[in-house]
Scaffold this motif. Structure first.
Motif: not given
Length: 128
Positions: A42, A55, A69, A73, A75, A81, A83, A94-95, A98
């Motif tokens: 992040v 991110i 992100g 949420t 952070f 995180v 990915v 994408r995360l 998510t």
């Protein structure tokens, strides 16, 4: 709203939530099996309302790319995180968090819809 329409409204809204939750649940987890998990960091938390967190992650050739992100949420700058990225096109990412949030939301929708359907049915039977 008339008392006699209240149970019908609960059934209608609850049924719609269950229907929508079931439809959405079918699309969850459709991350292709060949997508890879890479660590991301992040770099900006955003404002939580309009500006999403950012991110940064590295693709195999060493370049650094960014992915937004989710707004809701929490952070902190420097958090790591996971990915998910497409090995064929590492810019498609994408995360993982998510996907987890989407699963949680669908569960809440299904539970809420189920409760509303049951409440509407019980109230409707009691009022008959």
């Amino acid at each position: 709203m008339s008392v006699s329409l209240f149970p019908f409204g609960l059934l209608l809204v609850g049924g719609w939530l269950v229907w929508w939750g079931l439809r959405r649940r079918r699309t969850l987890g459709r991350v292709p099996t060949d997508w890879r998990r890479v660590p991301g960091t992040v770099i900006d938390v955003g404002d939580g309302v309009k500006v999403p967190p950012r991110i940064e992650y590295r693709i195999p050739d060493g370049r650094r790319l960014r992915v937004p992100g989710p707004l809701a949420t929490p952070f902190a700058v420097g958090d790591e995180v996971s990915v998910l990225l497409d090995p064929a096109d590492p810019r498609r990412a994408r995360l993982d968090v998510t996907e987890q949030e989407a699963v949680r939301l669908v569960r809440i929708l299904l539970a809420t819809g189920g409760v509303l359907v049951v409440a509407g049915a019980v109230i409707g039977i009691v009022l008959l």
